[in-house]
Design a protein around this motif. Structure first.
Motif, short mmCIF file in Angstrom:
data_model
loop_
_atom_site.label_atom_id
_atom_site.label_comp_id
_atom_site.label_asym_id
_atom_site.label_seq_id
_atom_site.Cartn_x
_atom_site.Cartn_y
_atom_site.Cartn_z
N ASP A 173 30.35 38.92 -60.43
CA ASP A 173 29.35 39.96 -60.66
C ASP A 173 29.94 41.36 -60.74
O ASP A 173 29.41 42.22 -61.44
N ARG B 40 21.42 40.29 -63.95
CA ARG B 40 20.12 40.54 -63.31
C ARG B 40 19.10 41.03 -64.33
O ARG B 40 17.92 40.67 -64.28
N ARG C 207 19.29 35.12 -64.63
CA ARG C 207 20.50 34.38 -64.27
C ARG C 207 20.41 32.93 -64.72
O ARG C 207 20.09 32.04 -63.93
#
Length: 221
Positions: A184, A203, A207
């Motif tokens: 991420d 996001r 996802r």
């Protein structure tokens, strides 16, 4: 103080136009250069050779790696090759787009999915991410914590589709299956505009994640 023996990312901007399907738009392209104080690779070759060389400086250019073959990303690739003596690298699925801009001047080396490109003390991994263009690729640099996405993923979502050689469903599949499998906190260096992160965009888009095998990882039983 910057360590001259360690790879880093250098950045510039070049302005010009993008033309396809009979339309022309004014655009600002990011220039990304990866390497140390001795050598580097140039990612894409937009509008002006001088703009690119200003970021390169006195370093040896090992390769000109094209994320895709839209004219605003490859317009000065042959001229840059002539100037620095480095090969142009492009995924072969983008041949039709390349030939719209350079019908008489082919690229030198074809990129393949999962290929590793070494420069300085770091390695970039080629990820084939079709959709914005058939041969679109992203370049993942895990040691540097970043990925260069060309026009596949921007701060705000996927790259444009709806023009020749593009596919909206395919670009979303490429992003979700290839890019959203990365950590991420991976910084996304885009072809145009501001940086983002994989986490921020996953996001934003939802996802739909499936883990992918990265080099050196064991396959789960």
């Amino acid at each position: 103080m910057t360590d001259p023996t360690r790879a880093r990312v250098d950045h510039g901007v070049s302005s010009g136009t993008f033309s396809l399907d009979g339309q022309t738009f004014d655009v600002d392209n990011n220039i990304w250069v990866v390497g140390d104080d001795r050598e580097c690779i140039v990612i894409d070759a937009p509008h002006n050779v001088a703009d690119i060389l200003a970021v390169v400086g006195h370093r040896e250019v090992k390769a000109i790696v094209c994320t895709h073959a839209h004219d605003d990303h490859v317009r000065v690739a042959p001229a840059l090759r002539d100037e620095v003596g480095a090969p142009i690298m492009l995924h072969p699925d983008d041949k039709p787009l390349w030939e719209l801009t350079h019908p008489e001047r082919p690229w030198d080396e074809s990129l393949v999915d999962e290929q590793l490109i070494e420069v300085g003390d770091t390695t970039l991994q080629v990820l084939h991410t079709p959709g914005h263009a058939p041969g679109a690729v992203c370049l993942y640099a895990p040691d540097l914590g970043c990925i260069f996405t060309g026009d596949t993923l921007f701060n705000g979502g996927p790259g444009a589709t709806g023009r020749s050689y593009s596919d909206e469903n395919l670009i979303k599949e490429s992003i979700r299956m290839r890019l959203f499998a990365l950590p991420d906190d991976t910084v996304v260096h885009t072809g145009h505009g501001d940086d983002t992160t994989i986490g921020a965009e996953s996001r934003r888009l939802g996802r739909f994640r499936r883990p992918r095998r990265l080099p050196g990882e064991e396959v789960a039983p």
